[in-house]
Design an enzyme around this catalytic site. Structure first.
Site, PDB file in Angstrom:
ATOM      1  N   CYS A 165      58.986  39.527  46.404  1.00 53.98           N
ATOM      2  CA  CYS A 165      57.973  40.534  46.116  1.00 53.98           C
ATOM      3  C   CYS A 165      56.722  39.923  45.485  1.00 53.98           C
ATOM      4  O   CYS A 165      55.808  40.626  45.086  1.00 53.98           O
ATOM      5  CB  CYS A 165      58.529  41.652  45.238  1.00 53.98           C
ATOM      6  SG  CYS A 165      59.065  41.068  43.626  1.00 53.98           S
ATOM      7  N   HIS A 171      47.269  39.119  37.746  1.00 56.30           N
ATOM      8  CA  HIS A 171      47.458  40.547  38.035  1.00 56.30           C
ATOM      9  C   HIS A 171      46.145  41.204  38.423  1.00 56.30           C
ATOM     10  O   HIS A 171      46.120  42.176  39.171  1.00 56.30           O
ATOM     11  CB  HIS A 171      48.122  41.250  36.850  1.00 56.30           C
ATOM     12  CG  HIS A 171      49.565  40.899  36.733  1.00 56.30           C
ATOM     13  ND1 HIS A 171      50.025  39.934  35.894  1.00 56.30           N
ATOM     14  CD2 HIS A 171      50.639  41.360  37.424  1.00 56.30           C
ATOM     15  CE1 HIS A 171      51.336  39.813  36.045  1.00 56.30           C
ATOM     16  NE2 HIS A 171      51.738  40.668  36.963  1.00 56.30           N
ATOM     17  N   ASP A 176      55.424  34.332  39.420  1.00 54.49           N
ATOM     18  CA  ASP A 176      55.886  33.722  38.183  1.00 54.49           C
ATOM     19  C   ASP A 176      56.777  32.520  38.451  1.00 54.49           C
ATOM     20  O   ASP A 176      56.753  31.555  37.691  1.00 54.49           O
ATOM     21  CB  ASP A 176      56.631  34.761  37.325  1.00 54.49           C
ATOM     22  CG  ASP A 176      55.651  35.623  36.566  1.00 54.49           C
ATOM     23  OD1 ASP A 176      54.724  35.053  35.967  1.00 54.49           O
ATOM     24  OD2 ASP A 176      55.774  36.857  36.602  1.00 54.49           O
ATOM     25  N   GLU A 226      62.387  34.905  38.747  1.00 52.58           N
ATOM     26  CA  GLU A 226      61.022  34.397  38.594  1.00 52.58           C
ATOM     27  C   GLU A 226      60.933  33.296  37.537  1.00 52.58           C
ATOM     28  O   GLU A 226      59.854  32.854  37.187  1.00 52.58           O
ATOM     29  CB  GLU A 226      60.023  35.524  38.318  1.00 52.58           C
ATOM     30  CG  GLU A 226      60.482  36.620  37.428  1.00 52.58           C
ATOM     31  CD  GLU A 226      59.516  37.806  37.383  1.00 52.58           C
ATOM     32  OE1 GLU A 226      58.470  37.812  38.043  1.00 52.58           O
ATOM     33  OE2 GLU A 226      59.832  38.741  36.635  1.00 52.58           O
TER      34      GLU A 226
HETATM   35  C1  PEP Z   1      55.952  37.908  40.592  1.00 52.73           C
HETATM   36  O1  PEP Z   1      55.959  37.307  39.514  1.00 52.73           O
HETATM   37  O2  PEP Z   1      55.949  37.325  41.701  1.00 52.73           O
HETATM   38  C2  PEP Z   1      55.942  39.382  40.611  1.00 52.73           C
HETATM   39  C3  PEP Z   1      56.080  40.047  41.728  1.00 52.73           C
HETATM   40  O3  PEP Z   1      55.722  40.016  39.434  1.00 52.73           O
HETATM   41  P1  PEP Z   1      54.269  40.114  38.763  1.00 52.73           P
HETATM   42  O4  PEP Z   1      53.268  39.577  39.746  1.00 52.73           O
HETATM   43  O5  PEP Z   1      54.024  41.526  38.420  1.00 52.73           O
HETATM   44  O6  PEP Z   1      54.429  39.230  37.565  1.00 52.73           O
HETATM   45 MG    MG Z   2      56.365  38.410  37.720  1.00 50.44          MG
END
Ligand code: PEP
Ligand code: MG
Length: 577
Positions: free
Chosen positions: A506, A194, A459, A435
């Site tokens: 996403c 993140h 994920d 995910e």
């Molecule tokens: C992901 O896991 O791809 C996602 C978009 O969520 P995050 O990156 O916030 O875990």
């Molecule tokens: Mg995620």
């Protein structure tokens, strides 16, 4: 002496500037200057943090469990003694007064001075007591950082400062979002952590996993940061500097050229419309969303409202934020993800960090375990749906029971709003993030039960390949092109198509222009990414023909020879470009 360091480039662009070493505290602390009129408030904030830390330690001391080692009490006494010592409780205040810096920075500076003094002590036992000083300071820092200063963080660094840190957490990044740096580099971290995602959202060149940057680089060293190739050059000579200035200019020109694509219709050469949406973390990201011409918000990571504070945002506060985003998007879809706390995003009030937090009480699991917390957020999101095209997205679903419970909680939140006479969109679309491999394998079920799906590839890759996305020691194994990953992505897209539900990606794969054609070829029609990636991805969409990319993507999916993967990808991307 000039030398270079190599890590993982997590956010493109080239920055040239002077090193600013983040504090050695294990929490990275922000530094900013205060206007004279705020000094008294800052001193008060500091005193309160010391007092809160003292209360915490006293509570701990009176709650020592029977059978705990006898040293525990002595250890807490020592921490209380350090906390009461003028070197920690008073000296930082002198720094705040004299240098007009913020309380966190003053305390961290004082800690470094004390640690340096301990280092000079010959006796190894006494020398090792510096650990206690650091722990006490960390405790106060945590309190301070849970109570942000009321002072706007506008007085900051010159734009030519490059932050050099051992490690930055996503919560640190939120603080640094308000402080202008030219780039940042860290010893630890992976490309889809993140922290890296936030760096990309800030459009700042960054390199992670450098291992020794924090110890090898000194304050004020001149640095070149190449965020694409993951290279940092320390004290470059004139010719290298000149070369990178040229590259920097070229990069700026290329970025500027892309801006022309902002208003072009997003469609492939064969005329298939492709939806390009943006991911955001904070309300302040909206400007970048608009600048990129996004068709909506495909992922609002709402948990960032919950970081860097010791209290929980109330329903009203959350409602105000969600509503502001919904209104700013002016009728375009806004997908608000319910809390995804846990793993690397820990709130100070949260549960104790589990041994294996990525597999623990994270995201929807945490929300279902904390019904009051979840209910408040659901009400806030639902209320915001009266002010725009709001959709709700549930992270980390794995089991059918979880989905059933979640839908029940949403119904309960709706019923409570009806009882209170508060407006919301009765038909608000509810989507699920895919995910976890279990969810991808059961995508048919989730597609039937939900209104839309969104694949969180960050994920999905982490859990499919069993690789901690934030751990740089395994980041070379993090492989979006692994046939298992591509198969799960394709299956999910197909499940959505069969059920007539839209499917987006996403995760960071959606924002990588090298993977745009691959995803198009696998059937993806909706992408959501950091605003900074949107135009480079659009450029790829505009020059792709689905008849060509689909068979080439299938070849890649079926390929089991890792040596051939780069060739196949290059061929897929080479067509028509
Ligand atoms: C992901 O896991 O791809 C996602 C978009 O969520 P995050 O990156 O916030 O875990
Ligand atoms: Mg995620």
């Amino acid at each position: 002496m000039s030398f270079s360091l190599h890590g993982i480039g997590v956010s493109g662009g080239i920055a040239i500037g002077y090193a600013h070493l983040a504090s050695a505290a294990r929490i990275e602390v922000p530094q900013y200057m205060l206007d004279q009129r705020y000094i008294d408030d800052e001193l008060k904030r500091f005193d309160e943090a010391i007092q809160t830390s003292r209360t915490e330690l006293e509570i701990l001391r009176t709650h020592i469990p029977p059978g705990a080692p006898a040293e525990l009490s002595a250890f807490l006494d020592m921490h209380l003694m350090f906390l009461g010592d003028s070197m920690i409780a008073e000296e930082p205040k002198r720094l705040i007064r004299e240098t007009q810096c913020n309380a966190e920075w003053a305390l961290a500076q004082q800690m470094e001075a004390l640690v340096a003094r301990f280092e000079e002590i010959d006796d190894p036992y006494l020398r090792s007591r510096q650990e206690d000083v650091v722990q006490v300071v960390q405790r106060v820092l945590k309190v301070l950082m849970g109570h942000p200063s009321h002072i706007p963080l506008d007085v900051s660094f010159d734009v030519d400062r490059i932050l050099v840190a051992h490690e930055l957490s996503p919560a640190d990044m939120v603080i640094f979002k308000n402080v202008r740096f030219a780039a940042f580099i860290t010893d630890l971290g992976g490309t889809t952590s993140h922290t890296a995602i936030l760096a990309r959202s800030m459009g700042m060149p960054s390199v992670m996993a450098l291992h020794n940057a924090r110890s090898l680089i000194r304050d004020h060293d001149l640095l070149i940061v190449d965020g694409r190739d993951g290279v940092v050059i320390v004290n470059p000579d004139e010719s290298v500097l000149a070369e990178y200035r040229l590259r920097q200019n070229q990069w700026r020109i290329d970025t500027d050229k892309l801006k022309r694509l902002k208003t072009s219709k997003s469609a492939t050469l064969d005329g298939t419309p492709i939806e390009l949406m943006a991911n955001i973390e904070l309300l302040s990201d909206i400007d970048a969303v608009k600048a990129a011409g996004a068709q909506g918000i495909g992922l609002f990571r709402s948990e960032f409202l919950f970081l860097n504070r010791s209290d929980l945002p109330s329903e009203e506060e959350q409602y105000a934020s969600y509503r502001a985003v919904a209104e700013a998007l002016d009728g375009k879809p806004v997908t608000i993800r319910t809390l995804d706390l846990g793993a690397d995003k820990q709130a100070p009030w949260g549960h104790t960090v589990a041994d294996n937090p990525a597999l623990g009480l994270r995201a929807i699991r945490l929300c279902l375990a904390e019904p009051a917390l979840f209910h408040t957020q659901l009400r806030a999101i639902l209320r915001a749906s009266a002010h725009g095209r709001v959709r709700m997205l549930i992270p980390m679903l794995a089991s059918f029971t979880e989905l059933r419970q979640t839908l029940q909680r949403i119904d309960e939140a709706k019923a409570s709003l009806r009882r209170d006479g508060l407006k919301f969109d009765e038909g608000i679309p509810i989507g699920g993030m895919i995910e976890v491999p279990a969810a991808a394998l059961a995508a048919n079920f989730f597609a039937e039960q939900l209104d839309f799906l969104s694949i969180g590839t960050n994920d999905l890759i982490q859990y499919t390949l069993a690789i901690d996305r934030a751990d740089d020691s395994v980041s070379h194994l993090y492989d979006p092109l692994h046939p298992a990953v591509l198969t799960l992505v394709q299956q999910t897209i197909r499940a959505g198509a069969k059920a007539g539900k839209s499917v987006a990606v996403c995760g960071e794969m959606a924002g990588d222009p090298l993977l745009t054609r691959l995803l198009l070829g696998l059937g993806l029609r909706t992408f959501s990414m950091q605003p900074a990636s949107l135009l480079p991805v659009k450029q790829q969409v505009l020059k792709s023909h689905l008849d060509e990319v689909a068979p080439a993507a299938l070849r890649l999916l079926k390929n089991t020879d890792p040596d051939k993967t780069p060739v196949l990808l290059e061929r897929l991307n080479g067509e028509r470009s």
